[in-house]
Design a protein around this motif. Sequence first.
Motif, PDB file in Angstrom:
ATOM      1  N   ILE A 163      17.597 -33.894 -12.914  1.00 46.24           N
ATOM      2  CA  ILE A 163      19.059 -34.075 -12.824  1.00 46.24           C
ATOM      3  C   ILE A 163      19.670 -33.963 -14.223  1.00 46.24           C
ATOM      4  O   ILE A 163      20.698 -33.321 -14.425  1.00 46.24           O
ATOM      5  N   PHE A 164      18.993 -34.583 -15.179  1.00 40.52           N
ATOM      6  CA  PHE A 164      19.481 -34.542 -16.567  1.00 40.52           C
ATOM      7  C   PHE A 164      19.623 -33.087 -17.034  1.00 40.52           C
ATOM      8  O   PHE A 164      20.636 -32.698 -17.621  1.00 40.52           O
ATOM      9  N   ARG A 165      18.596 -32.277 -16.721  1.00 42.89           N
ATOM     10  CA  ARG A 165      18.612 -30.873 -17.126  1.00 42.89           C
ATOM     11  C   ARG A 165      19.848 -30.159 -16.545  1.00 42.89           C
ATOM     12  O   ARG A 165      20.532 -29.405 -17.230  1.00 42.89           O
ATOM     13  N   GLY A 166      20.147 -30.440 -15.283  1.00 47.31           N
ATOM     14  CA  GLY A 166      21.307 -29.822 -14.630  1.00 47.31           C
ATOM     15  C   GLY A 166      22.608 -30.271 -15.284  1.00 47.31           C
ATOM     16  O   GLY A 166      23.518 -29.465 -15.502  1.00 47.31           O
ATOM     17  N   LEU A 167      22.680 -31.558 -15.607  1.00 46.24           N
ATOM     18  CA  LEU A 167      23.897 -32.081 -16.239  1.00 46.24           C
ATOM     19  C   LEU A 167      24.095 -31.475 -17.625  1.00 46.24           C
ATOM     20  O   LEU A 167      25.217 -31.149 -18.021  1.00 46.24           O
ATOM     21  N   VAL A 168      23.003 -31.330 -18.363  1.00 45.92           N
ATOM     22  CA  VAL A 168      23.103 -30.751 -19.706  1.00 45.92           C
ATOM     23  C   VAL A 168      23.608 -29.315 -19.609  1.00 45.92           C
ATOM     24  O   VAL A 168      24.518 -28.905 -20.337  1.00 45.92           O
ATOM     25  N   ARG A 169      23.051 -28.569 -18.663  1.00 47.38           N
ATOM     26  CA  ARG A 169      23.483 -27.171 -18.521  1.00 47.38           C
ATOM     27  C   ARG A 169      24.971 -27.112 -18.146  1.00 47.38           C
ATOM     28  O   ARG A 169      25.745 -26.361 -18.731  1.00 47.38           O
ATOM     29  N   ALA A 170      25.363 -27.964 -17.182  1.00 52.45           N
ATOM     30  CA  ALA A 170      26.749 -27.931 -16.698  1.00 52.45           C
ATOM     31  C   ALA A 170      27.743 -28.355 -17.778  1.00 52.45           C
ATOM     32  O   ALA A 170      28.880 -27.887 -17.806  1.00 52.45           O
ATOM     33  N   SER A 171      27.303 -29.251 -18.670  1.00 52.47           N
ATOM     34  CA  SER A 171      28.258 -29.777 -19.652  1.00 52.47           C
ATOM     35  C   SER A 171      28.145 -29.080 -21.006  1.00 52.47           C
ATOM     36  O   SER A 171      28.808 -29.480 -21.960  1.00 52.47           O
ATOM     37  N   SER A 172      27.292 -28.057 -21.099  1.00 55.32           N
ATOM     38  CA  SER A 172      27.171 -27.348 -22.377  1.00 55.32           C
ATOM     39  C   SER A 172      28.287 -26.314 -22.495  1.00 55.32           C
ATOM     40  O   SER A 172      28.534 -25.573 -21.546  1.00 55.32           O
ATOM     41  N   PRO A 173      28.923 -26.241 -23.656  1.00 58.89           N
ATOM     42  CA  PRO A 173      29.922 -25.191 -23.855  1.00 58.89           C
ATOM     43  C   PRO A 173      29.276 -23.835 -23.584  1.00 58.89           C
ATOM     44  O   PRO A 173      28.092 -23.657 -23.854  1.00 58.89           O
ATOM     45  N   PRO A 174      30.034 -22.866 -23.049  1.00 60.14           N
ATOM     46  CA  PRO A 174      29.463 -21.578 -22.652  1.00 60.14           C
ATOM     47  C   PRO A 174      28.601 -20.928 -23.741  1.00 60.14           C
ATOM     48  O   PRO A 174      27.552 -20.394 -23.448  1.00 60.14           O
ATOM     49  N   GLY A 175      29.012 -20.987 -24.984  1.00 61.30           N
ATOM     50  CA  GLY A 175      28.248 -20.354 -26.070  1.00 61.30           C
ATOM     51  C   GLY A 175      26.841 -20.905 -26.156  1.00 61.30           C
ATOM     52  O   GLY A 175      25.882 -20.182 -26.415  1.00 61.30           O
ATOM     53  N   THR A 176      26.686 -22.215 -25.903  1.00 57.38           N
ATOM     54  CA  THR A 176      25.368 -22.819 -26.023  1.00 57.38           C
ATOM     55  C   THR A 176      24.516 -22.498 -24.802  1.00 57.38           C
ATOM     56  O   THR A 176      23.309 -22.487 -24.881  1.00 57.38           O
ATOM     57  N   ARG A 177      25.159 -22.188 -23.661  1.00 56.95           N
ATOM     58  CA  ARG A 177      24.379 -21.856 -22.459  1.00 56.95           C
ATOM     59  C   ARG A 177      23.636 -20.544 -22.623  1.00 56.95           C
ATOM     60  O   ARG A 177      22.608 -20.328 -22.039  1.00 56.95           O
ATOM     61  N   SER A 178      24.198 -19.654 -23.445  1.00 55.54           N
ATOM     62  CA  SER A 178      23.569 -18.356 -23.576  1.00 55.54           C
ATOM     63  C   SER A 178      22.540 -18.314 -24.708  1.00 55.54           C
ATOM     64  O   SER A 178      21.971 -17.293 -24.999  1.00 55.54           O
ATOM     65  N   MET A 179      22.303 -19.468 -25.355  1.00 58.02           N
ATOM     66  CA  MET A 179      21.325 -19.486 -26.436  1.00 58.02           C
ATOM     67  C   MET A 179      19.945 -19.223 -25.843  1.00 58.02           C
ATOM     68  O   MET A 179      19.679 -19.578 -24.709  1.00 58.02           O
ATOM     69  N   SER A 180      19.069 -18.648 -26.671  1.00 57.39           N
ATOM     70  CA  SER A 180      17.733 -18.423 -26.131  1.00 57.39           C
ATOM     71  C   SER A 180      17.053 -19.777 -25.982  1.00 57.39           C
ATOM     72  O   SER A 180      17.170 -20.647 -26.827  1.00 57.39           O
ATOM     73  N   GLY A 181      16.351 -19.970 -24.888  1.00 55.64           N
ATOM     74  CA  GLY A 181      15.686 -21.244 -24.613  1.00 55.64           C
ATOM     75  C   GLY A 181      16.576 -22.114 -23.766  1.00 55.64           C
ATOM     76  O   GLY A 181      17.780 -21.916 -23.678  1.00 55.64           O
ATOM     77  N   SER A 182      15.970 -23.084 -23.092  1.00 57.69           N
ATOM     78  CA  SER A 182      16.747 -23.957 -22.216  1.00 57.69           C
ATOM     79  C   SER A 182      17.586 -24.926 -23.046  1.00 57.69           C
ATOM     80  O   SER A 182      17.123 -25.431 -24.081  1.00 57.69           O
ATOM     81  N   PRO A 183      18.815 -25.192 -22.629  1.00 58.56           N
ATOM     82  CA  PRO A 183      19.656 -26.125 -23.394  1.00 58.56           C
ATOM     83  C   PRO A 183      18.983 -27.493 -23.549  1.00 58.56           C
ATOM     84  O   PRO A 183      19.139 -28.143 -24.581  1.00 58.56           O
TER      85      PRO A 183
END
Length: 226
Positions: A163-183
């Motif tokens: 769940i934490f992983r999903g929340l981190v992805r959802a709350s990451s600014p778009p630029g950070t979502r496209s970084m290589s590697g999981s947020p």
Amino acid sequence: MTEGITTTQEFYTRYAALYDDIARRTPGVRGLRRAVADALDPDPGDVVVEMGCGTGANFPYLRERVGPEGTVVGVDFTPGVLAVARDRIRKEGWENVHVVRGDATRPPVGEADAVLATFVSGMLADPAAAVWRWAELVGPGGKLALADLARTTRTPYKPLNTIFRGLVRASSPPGTRSMSGSPTDILDSRLVAAHRELTNRCEDVRRETRALGFARVAGGRVRLGR
Ligand SMILES: C[S@@+](CC[C@H](N)C(=O)[O-])C[C@H]1O[C@@H](n2cnc3c(N)ncnc32)[C@H](O)[C@@H]1O
């Protein structure tokens, strides 16, 4: 410096009011903010600088610590969150709390007795370098504190990491979502880098884990020499 600076600023500006609610009202967050102020342990009269202060959710706890003779300065590069913070300062009549727009990795302040950053390390490309600068800013005897989120390592709560992983992805600014590697991996590694640098630079380090192990708080006093 922060990656995807423009998108980060747009993201936090757009969601500033929502973020402010979450930052102040999420169950357990008040205890966490108090724990960070305890870990920082500023003295009455100190100048405390908060890096990446957001909407100022830590300000009441810091003000309480430094008293009327002390000063709290919040630094953030996002106009929208600073507007919320300024509004609160004005409404509360806090004359010893100020905010300044600037980059936390190159702090726009000349001196500080204590520096803290909460939920910011994970947004910095080189968090260890930032903590190093903050230690330089306060100098030997000055105080540092960090609070950051990462996956829990407490066995009973590990299933919640999904769940934490999903929340981190959802709350990451778009630029950070496209970084290589999981947020979440990036968040974990940046937390480790920032907290390790705090340990390298400080003595009397206090650590605390809260929120089922998802929140790590650390504070210490910068030692003489490096
Ligand atoms: C997750 S929010 C945390 C806000 C606040 N510290 C709190 O505990 O509620 C991260 C904040 O850091 C700010 N930030 C990220 N990188 C920054 C940088 N390099 N310089 C200044 N502010 C930065 C963002 O604008 C955002 O307001």
